[in-house]
Design an enzyme around this catalytic site. Structure first.
Site, PDB file in Angstrom:
ATOM      1  N   CYS A  18       0.850  -1.193   0.000  1.00 21.26           N
ATOM      2  CA  CYS A  18       0.000   0.000   0.000  1.00 21.26           C
ATOM      3  C   CYS A  18       0.887   1.245   0.000  1.00 21.26           C
ATOM      4  O   CYS A  18       1.915   1.231   0.664  1.00 21.26           O
ATOM      5  CB  CYS A  18      -0.896   0.011   1.234  1.00 21.26           C
ATOM      6  N   PRO A  19       0.532   2.298  -0.718  1.00 16.37           N
ATOM      7  CA  PRO A  19      -0.697   2.502  -1.488  1.00 16.37           C
ATOM      8  C   PRO A  19      -0.603   2.045  -2.948  1.00 16.37           C
ATOM      9  O   PRO A  19      -1.559   2.198  -3.693  1.00 16.37           O
ATOM     10  CB  PRO A  19      -0.894   4.009  -1.421  1.00 16.37           C
TER      11      PRO A  19
END
Length: 85
Positions: A18-19
């Site tokens: 992530c992201p």
């Protein structure tokens, strides 16, 4: 890579964090037509929570989110998304 044949497109983001996991998923969805489906293979609890939540916030439908049967101690999930707009 179970259930990838259910979808129009397939994306494996198991090597991403992530992201970037959501960014790659969003970019793929943007190239799809409304009603088409995307099978996403992701790894880890953070992507499992964040990617589906973010996809739903964009107005798309989560058709399936289920764990894959793999080696002990590794969390890999299969996410099936339908583009809604």
């Amino acid at each position: 890579m179970s259930n990838s044949c259910d979808a129009d497109y397939f994306l494996d983001i198991t090597s991403d964090v992530c992201p970037i996991t959501f960014v790659k998923t969003k970019l793929k969805i943007e190239k799809m037509q409304v009603g088409e489906t995307l099978s996403v293979r992701l790894k880890g609890e953070e992507p499992r929570r964040n990617v589906p939540e973010s996809v739903q916030e964009l107005g798309h439908l989560i058709l399936k989110l289920e764990p894959e049967v793999i080696a002990e101690g590794v969390s890999v999930f299969h996410l099936l998304i339908q583009k809604k707009r």
